[in-house]
Scaffold this active site. Structure first.
Site, mmCIF file in Angstrom:
data_model
loop_
_atom_site.group_PDB
_atom_site.id
_atom_site.type_symbol
_atom_site.label_atom_id
_atom_site.label_comp_id
_atom_site.label_asym_id
_atom_site.label_seq_id
_atom_site.Cartn_x
_atom_site.Cartn_y
_atom_site.Cartn_z
ATOM 1 C CG MET A 1 -5.127 -2.153 -1.216
ATOM 2 S SD MET A 1 -6.883 -2.410 -1.355
ATOM 3 C CE MET A 1 -7.316 -2.771 0.321
ATOM 4 C CG LEU B 1 -0.210 -7.587 7.631
ATOM 5 C CD1 LEU B 1 0.094 -8.093 9.032
ATOM 6 C CD2 LEU B 1 1.059 -7.073 6.959
ATOM 7 C CD GLU B 2 -3.043 -8.199 -0.281
ATOM 8 O OE1 GLU B 2 -2.632 -8.840 -1.263
ATOM 9 O OE2 GLU B 2 -3.629 -7.105 -0.379
ATOM 10 C CG ASN B 3 2.311 -12.266 1.718
ATOM 11 O OD1 ASN B 3 2.084 -12.949 0.738
ATOM 12 N ND2 ASN B 3 2.630 -10.982 1.634
#
Length: 342
Positions: free
Chosen positions: A1, A168-170
């Site tokens: 997001m 969480l995109e990492n």
């Protein structure tokens, strides 16, 4: 997001789907309900109605990035779950905090808390989202898992949030994130837990995000995967589909539906407008066609699932602010369609 258009992922880097065809075990709680608190649980942060059988989730921006600036009270009534974006990392590993951005116009924290209560009185759930494109929260050992659970539970108690969203995109560690979320659930038995993984994170039940979802399946509310900023990806039939199409939505949802999640735990996440993401925006009619295909077997594209999933949870959008800037098209068109599903 993202608060700003997100990076595009490489389209054809998806792992080969290893476990397609594995059907959900039926351990998920019935749609529209939550598991009761255990004997060790504390009272819930705030009273709230159960999440509807078919629900619409929207992310509310605690910042101004060019979309319509809103207070929570301004969020369209079609949204059943409002994810406040975002919690912030602190200096302690795994710990999160939350601070209102003055740009959104609240005169006090109490005014914000009052808006949360008003939404809850109207039958909505207001949850705190952790992560986003620039989020740097890391839960990768027992200490950080405890810090995460303690801080999320504390913020639920302080603000009256109904739960937490994991965006969480990492990277994510399934063992310790599962541990952390189970701890939150132990303290708040009716917690609403949603997730917004990227498409690459849900290509196989062996992926860490997917493993986390399965690890909390007994109380997970919904996985609203981001069907955007993705490029092309593998569907559950092994074929490659391009984002921005009904086939992309249905064939990728099929991976989750046949990979162990209950239909009540699967939602379709899309941008509210072309400005809300770097790619993958579709018209509300395309989202509605995908919902029909998955729940009724109608309005499909070239991909048609082998069975239907009438219990599908619904749809999500980034964000309520971008939706407002786009005339609330998602809320009015997709929202009405979700609420009319079988």
């Amino acid at each position: 997001m993202t608060g700003l258009p997100a990076r595009l992922l490489a389209g054809l880097t998806a792992a080969v789907l290893a476990s397609a065809g594995i059907v959900g075990t039926g351990t998920a709680q019935a749609a529209g309900t939550r598991s009761p608190a255990s004997a060790a649980s504390s009272a819930p942060a705030a009273p709230t109605a159960a999440v509807p059988r078919h629900a619409v989730t929207g992310y509310w921006q605690n910042f101004d990035n060019g979309a319509t600036v809103q207070k929570l009270k301004d969020v369209d009534d079609a949204y059943d779950i409002i994810a406040v974006s975002f919690a912030d990392a602190t200096g302690q590993p795994g710990e999160v905090t939350f601070r209102l951005d003055p740009a959104v116009g609240y005169g006090s924290t109490d005014e914000f808390k009052a808006d949360i209560k008003a939404k809850q009185a109207a039958g909505k759930s207001v949850i705190l989202s952790v992560g986003g494109e620039r989020g740097a929260v890391s839960v990768n050992d027992a200490a950080s898992a405890k810090n995460f659970a303690d801080s999320v539970s504390g913020l639920m108690d302080e603000y009256g949030f109904n739960g937490v969203d994991i965006d969480l995109e990492n990277g994510i560690n399934s063992a310790y994130m599962t541990q952390a979320l189970k701890s939150v659930h132990d303290r708040h038995g009716d917690v609403v837990v949603t997730m917004a993984p990227q498409t690459i994170d849900m290509q196989s039940p062996q992926n860490e995000y997917f493993k986390t979802a399965l690890g909390i399946k007994d109380f997970l509310t919904a996985v609203n995967m981001q069907y955007y900023n993705s490029g092309s990806m593998n569907g559950c039939d092994g074929k490659v589909y391009s984002q921005g199409t009904v086939d992309f939505l249905t064939a990728l949802a099929c991976i989750q539906l046949e990979g162990g999640l209950d239909p009540s735990q699967v939602g379709i996440g899309v941008p509210a407008s072309a400005r809300a993401a770097g790619g993958g925006h579709v018209a509300p009619s395309v989202v509605n066609a995908a919902l029909d295909c998955l729940t009724r077997g109608s309005n499909c594209g070239s991909f048609k699932p082998s069975r239907t999933y009438p219990g599908l949870r619904g749809a999500m959008t980034w964000s309520t602010n971008w939706d407002a800037a786009n005339g609330d098209a998602f809320a009015s068109q997709v929202g009405a369609h979700v609420h009319g599903l079988p």
